[in-house]
Design an enzyme around this catalytic site. Structure first.
Site, PDB file in Angstrom:
ATOM      1  N   CYS A 243       8.958  38.881  17.416  1.00  0.00           N
ATOM      2  CA  CYS A 243       9.595  37.655  16.925  1.00  0.00           C
ATOM      3  C   CYS A 243      10.203  37.832  15.539  1.00  0.00           C
ATOM      4  CB  CYS A 243       8.594  36.503  16.917  1.00  0.00           C
ATOM      5  SG  CYS A 243       7.788  36.294  18.507  1.00  0.00           S
TER       6      CYS A 243
ATOM      7  N   HIS B 221      10.524  31.339  12.284  1.00  0.00           N
ATOM      8  CA  HIS B 221      10.470  31.633  13.719  1.00  0.00           C
ATOM      9  C   HIS B 221       9.966  30.381  14.437  1.00  0.00           C
ATOM     10  CE1 HIS B 221       9.385  33.059  17.559  1.00  0.00           C
ATOM     11  NE2 HIS B 221       8.095  33.188  17.300  1.00  0.00           N
TER      12      HIS B 221
ATOM     13  N   ASN C 296       9.676  28.900  22.540  1.00  0.00           N
ATOM     14  CA  ASN C 296       9.595  30.072  21.665  1.00  0.00           C
ATOM     15  C   ASN C 296      10.419  31.198  22.279  1.00  0.00           C
ATOM     16  OD1 ASN C 296       8.801  32.500  20.487  1.00  0.00           O
ATOM     17  ND2 ASN C 296       6.674  31.862  20.204  1.00  0.00           N
TER      18      ASN C 296
END
Ligand code: UT7
Length: 320
Positions: free
Chosen positions: A121, A246, A276
């Site tokens: 990520c 993020h 996500n």
């Protein structure tokens, strides 16, 4: 005997020239997932803030190529002016070959260097930093940075602790030269002792996560990382036009913003619609803020990537 090599002529600073996004059209709601696993719209919204996520039938490379083309269009750049393509991704279905060269070819870039970056990520922030360094050192005139993820390929659709979290999508930026520096110093780090917290094992070949462990780490350790990135860029947190961490979970995003004293109107919340999307989440959220006209060219924005590895990277950039 030491042979002196010629020094590379430097091209000055680096900046973001353009941005592109690809959001796959198939929307999966929490109610859809409640047909597959024991969960509910209420639980997912309360614990993650996620309302929907996208699932793609296109590959990492196909999604990345669309986002990459859109970034080149937005930068008004010809593909032949790109000297390097970096693909941030942790969800390629196979390790060899990497995807960056295929993304470059799909976009019409013929002679550029191409390499993949897997920092999960945090991958976009790493690739952005290396792109800026390539520009500053004179190794490239323009760099296409693509972050593309198809987490739906790796998710266990019977595991309610992960399948409600992740989604697919791609974002891309073009980094080019600038008289003034417009990409701040990167602050990065890692902790391999926690590599088990978010991983795909060789035996299982499916994503497993200790959500609470990652949650604790993200909401504590990442606060100082964000402060350090601002300090390195010589900017006060109060001066930031936007904060784009993020997009892991709305509770993480809001907790970080609260601890940094950043008001809600300056925080990106793309996770609500997209879930996500790992490395793609930061460029997707940046593109959303720009398309909603919440940011103007030159506005200072703090990017903060963190995730599997564990890895993290943060920098302040000027909006393209
Ligand atoms: O991309 C970077 C890395 N990833 C992240 O940043 C993710 C970070 N972690 C998180 O976002 C959160 O930890 C989760 C959203 C994954 C989980 O939220 P939580 O508040 O930490 O819940 P929990 O894991 O402590 O689980 C609480 C309960 C458990 O039941 P029991 O043991 O209390 O009976 C879980 O089994 O909730 C249960 N649960 C669910 N219930 C309904 C877990 N997933 C679900 C679900 N629906 N989808």
């Amino acid at each position: 005997m030491i042979h002196n090599l010629p020094s590379v002529p430097t091209l000055g600073g680096a900046r973001l020239l353009g941005i592109g996004a690809y959001r796959p059209p198939t929307v999966v709601t929490n109610d859809d997932l409640a047909q597959l696993v024991e969960t509910s719209d209420d639980w997912v919204r309360q614990r993650t803030g996620i309302a929907t996520r996208r699932v793609s039938s296109d590959t990492v490379i196909e999604m990345g190529a669309i986002a990459g083309m859109r970034a080149l269009e937005s930068a008004d750049l010809d593909p032949d002016e790109v000297d390097l393509v970096l693909l941030a991704s942790c969800s390629m279905p196979t390790p060899i070959p990497g995807g960056a060269a295929s993304v470059a070819t799909s976009v019409g870039i013929r002679h550029a260097g191409a390499a993949d970056v897997n920092a999960a990520c945090a991958g976009f922030c790493y690739a952005l930093s290396w792109a800026a360094d390539a520009i500053r050192s004179g190794s490239a005139r323009n760099v296409l940075v693509v972050a593309s993820e198809r987490l739906s390929y790796w998710v266990d659709w019977t595991d309610r602790t992960t399948c409600v979290i992740f989604g697919d999508g791609a974002g891309a930026v073009v980094v080019g030269t600038s008289g003034e520096e417009r990409i701040g110093p990167v602050v990065w780090g890692s902790d391999g002792a926690l590599n088990w917290a978010l991983a795909v094992s060789d035996e299982e070949r499916q994503l497993r996560m200790d959500g609470p462990a990652v949650f604790r780490w993200a909401t504590t350790d990442m606060v100082q990382v964000a402060k350090n990135a601002c300090a390195s860029a010589q900017i006060d947190v109060a001066e930031l036009a936007a904060f784009i961490p993020h997009q892991a979970n709305l509770r993480i995003v809001d907790s970080l913003a609260r601890k940094l004293g950043i008001s809600a109107d300056r925080v990106a919340h793309d996770v609500i619609e997209m879930g996500n999307t790992s490395s793609a989440s930061i460029p997707l959220a940046l593109e959303r803020l720009i398309s909603e006209r919440r940011l103007e060219s030159g506005d200072p924005v703090l990017l903060l990537g963190f995730g599997a590895g564990l890895t993290y990277a943060a920098q302040v950039v000027a909006c393209p």
